[in-house]
Scaffold this motif. Structure first.
Motif, PDB file in Angstrom:
ATOM      1  N   TRP A   1       0.902  -1.219   0.007  1.00 43.27           N
ATOM      2  CA  TRP A   1       0.062  -0.119  -0.128  1.00 43.27           C
ATOM      3  C   TRP A   1       0.868   1.153  -0.069  1.00 43.27           C
ATOM      4  O   TRP A   1       0.299   2.024  -0.687  1.00 43.27           O
ATOM      5  CB  TRP A   1      -0.983   0.067   1.116  1.00 43.27           C
ATOM      6  CG  TRP A   1      -2.249  -0.854   0.844  1.00 43.27           C
ATOM      7  CD1 TRP A   1      -2.625  -1.956   1.599  1.00 43.27           C
ATOM      8  CD2 TRP A   1      -3.021  -0.745  -0.085  1.00 43.27           C
ATOM      9  NE1 TRP A   1      -3.530  -2.539   0.982  1.00 43.27           N
ATOM     10  CE2 TRP A   1      -4.140  -1.674  -0.065  1.00 43.27           C
ATOM     11  CE3 TRP A   1      -3.360   0.298  -1.091  1.00 43.27           C
ATOM     12  CZ2 TRP A   1      -5.015  -1.916  -0.743  1.00 43.27           C
ATOM     13  CZ3 TRP A   1      -4.539   0.237  -1.871  1.00 43.27           C
ATOM     14  CH2 TRP A   1      -5.358  -1.024  -1.827  1.00 43.27           C
TER      15      TRP A   1
ATOM     16  N   LEU B   1       4.473   0.843  -8.685  1.00 39.34           N
ATOM     17  CA  LEU B   1       3.260   0.041  -8.848  1.00 39.34           C
ATOM     18  C   LEU B   1       3.800  -1.476  -9.170  1.00 39.34           C
ATOM     19  O   LEU B   1       3.085  -2.330  -8.782  1.00 39.34           O
ATOM     20  CB  LEU B   1       2.524   0.580  -9.891  1.00 39.34           C
ATOM     21  CG  LEU B   1       1.740   1.916  -9.605  1.00 39.34           C
ATOM     22  CD1 LEU B   1       0.953   2.524 -10.632  1.00 39.34           C
ATOM     23  CD2 LEU B   1       1.011   1.909  -8.429  1.00 39.34           C
TER      24      LEU B   1
ATOM     25  N   TRP C   1      -6.374  -6.906  -8.454  1.00 39.90           N
ATOM     26  CA  TRP C   1      -7.164  -5.444  -8.384  1.00 39.90           C
ATOM     27  C   TRP C   1      -6.182  -4.581  -9.249  1.00 39.90           C
ATOM     28  O   TRP C   1      -6.644  -3.535  -9.928  1.00 39.90           O
ATOM     29  CB  TRP C   1      -7.625  -4.935  -7.196  1.00 39.90           C
ATOM     30  CG  TRP C   1      -7.716  -3.644  -7.113  1.00 39.90           C
ATOM     31  CD1 TRP C   1      -8.870  -3.180  -7.315  1.00 39.90           C
ATOM     32  CD2 TRP C   1      -6.967  -2.568  -6.553  1.00 39.90           C
ATOM     33  NE1 TRP C   1      -8.838  -1.516  -7.253  1.00 39.90           N
ATOM     34  CE2 TRP C   1      -7.556  -1.364  -6.773  1.00 39.90           C
ATOM     35  CE3 TRP C   1      -5.558  -2.611  -6.117  1.00 39.90           C
ATOM     36  CZ2 TRP C   1      -6.945  -0.150  -6.221  1.00 39.90           C
ATOM     37  CZ3 TRP C   1      -5.007  -1.294  -5.679  1.00 39.90           C
ATOM     38  CH2 TRP C   1      -5.756  -0.138  -5.627  1.00 39.90           C
ATOM     39  N   LEU C   2      -4.998  -4.510  -8.667  1.00 39.29           N
ATOM     40  CA  LEU C   2      -4.244  -3.531  -9.267  1.00 39.29           C
ATOM     41  C   LEU C   2      -3.626  -3.688 -10.806  1.00 39.29           C
ATOM     42  O   LEU C   2      -3.517  -2.884 -11.593  1.00 39.29           O
ATOM     43  CB  LEU C   2      -2.647  -3.734  -8.584  1.00 39.29           C
ATOM     44  CG  LEU C   2      -1.652  -2.476  -8.640  1.00 39.29           C
ATOM     45  CD1 LEU C   2      -2.234  -1.318  -8.536  1.00 39.29           C
ATOM     46  CD2 LEU C   2      -0.302  -2.907  -7.942  1.00 39.29           C
TER      47      LEU C   2
ATOM     48  N   GLY D   1      -3.365  -0.595 -14.640  1.00 35.62           N
ATOM     49  CA  GLY D   1      -3.287  -1.917 -15.072  1.00 35.62           C
ATOM     50  C   GLY D   1      -2.496  -2.455 -16.441  1.00 35.62           C
ATOM     51  O   GLY D   1      -1.736  -3.271 -16.567  1.00 35.62           O
TER      52      GLY D   1
ATOM     53  N   VAL E   1       1.799   1.722  -3.596  1.00 41.51           N
ATOM     54  CA  VAL E   1       0.656   2.206  -4.529  1.00 41.51           C
ATOM     55  C   VAL E   1       0.514   3.779  -4.217  1.00 41.51           C
ATOM     56  O   VAL E   1       0.487   4.473  -5.177  1.00 41.51           O
ATOM     57  CB  VAL E   1      -0.685   1.730  -3.704  1.00 41.51           C
ATOM     58  CG1 VAL E   1      -1.919   2.296  -4.583  1.00 41.51           C
ATOM     59  CG2 VAL E   1      -0.665   0.081  -4.645  1.00 41.51           C
TER      60      VAL E   1
ATOM     61  N   ASN F   1      -5.650  -5.150 -12.902  1.00 38.88           N
ATOM     62  CA  ASN F   1      -6.785  -4.866 -13.770  1.00 38.88           C
ATOM     63  C   ASN F   1      -7.296  -3.371 -13.637  1.00 38.88           C
ATOM     64  O   ASN F   1      -8.472  -3.113 -13.780  1.00 38.88           O
ATOM     65  CB  ASN F   1      -8.023  -5.747 -13.255  1.00 38.88           C
ATOM     66  CG  ASN F   1      -7.679  -7.354 -13.951  1.00 38.88           C
ATOM     67  OD1 ASN F   1      -7.083  -7.553 -15.023  1.00 38.88           O
ATOM     68  ND2 ASN F   1      -7.723  -8.288 -13.086  1.00 38.88           N
ATOM     69  N   HIS F   2      -6.440  -2.578 -12.931  1.00 34.77           N
ATOM     70  CA  HIS F   2      -6.833  -1.202 -12.582  1.00 34.77           C
ATOM     71  C   HIS F   2      -7.046  -0.402 -13.682  1.00 34.77           C
ATOM     72  O   HIS F   2      -6.110  -0.714 -14.814  1.00 34.77           O
ATOM     73  CB  HIS F   2      -5.672  -0.498 -11.846  1.00 34.77           C
ATOM     74  CG  HIS F   2      -5.977   0.564 -11.242  1.00 34.77           C
ATOM     75  ND1 HIS F   2      -6.109   1.883 -11.804  1.00 34.77           N
ATOM     76  CD2 HIS F   2      -6.794   1.286  -9.913  1.00 34.77           C
ATOM     77  CE1 HIS F   2      -6.399   2.815 -11.228  1.00 34.77           C
ATOM     78  NE2 HIS F   2      -6.875   2.463  -9.988  1.00 34.77           N
ATOM     79  N   ARG F   3      -8.292   0.383 -13.875  1.00 33.87           N
ATOM     80  CA  ARG F   3      -8.315   1.287 -15.192  1.00 33.87           C
ATOM     81  C   ARG F   3      -7.149   2.108 -15.634  1.00 33.87           C
ATOM     82  O   ARG F   3      -7.073   2.143 -16.771  1.00 33.87           O
ATOM     83  CB  ARG F   3      -9.720   2.128 -14.885  1.00 33.87           C
ATOM     84  CG  ARG F   3     -10.190   2.647 -16.073  1.00 33.87           C
ATOM     85  CD  ARG F   3     -11.542   3.654 -15.808  1.00 33.87           C
ATOM     86  NE  ARG F   3     -11.175   4.570 -14.564  1.00 33.87           N
ATOM     87  CZ  ARG F   3     -10.811   5.748 -14.627  1.00 33.87           C
ATOM     88  NH1 ARG F   3     -10.354   6.306 -16.008  1.00 33.87           N
ATOM     89  NH2 ARG F   3     -10.759   6.533 -13.520  1.00 33.87           N
TER      90      ARG F   3
END
Length: 122
Positions: free
Chosen positions: A14, A35, A52-53, A60, A17, A55-57
């Protein structure tokens, strides 16, 4: 996995991130390396957060491209090298560095630029 180690990995992920998001807005701080570290840490601690990371918009696509092909998009390459060149020009113009300092900074910027430029492009 040891629960304390899992929490350490999650905390570090985190943090990475957070640094990556800040780097998206500050040209001096990189985004993708933080990242990539976060994805690796999430892979060890939480596969759900890793997905999640990945596939992040926003983030990703570049992470998947690097992970699958070791590639950097042409747009990202152009942006990174252009910002590095502009930063160096501004440093020289406003900082009036000595020739030795300017050469040192140039070398410190050229090496990562060469790394970026020699990666495959997609």
């Amino acid at each position: 996995m040891n629960p304390a180690l899992r929490l350490l990995y999650l905390g570090l992920a985190w943090l990475m991130v957070g640094l990556g998001v800040v780097g998206a807005f500050l040209p001096i701080l990189p985004t993708t390396p933080f990242l990539l570290l976060a994805a690796g840490l999430f892979a060890r601690a939480s596969p759900r957060l890793e997905q999640w990371l990945l596939n992040h918009r926003v983030f990703g696509a570049s992470l998947r491209l690097w992970r699958e092909k070791g590639a950097i998009s042409r747009r990202a390459k152009t942006t990174a090298v252009s910002l590095m060149a502009a930063s160096f020009a501004l440093f020289c113009y406003f900082g009036s560095p000595s020739p030795l300092l300017a050469a040192s900074v140039a070398i410190a910027m050229v090496l990562p630029a060469l790394f970026i430029l020699t990666r495959p492009a997609e």
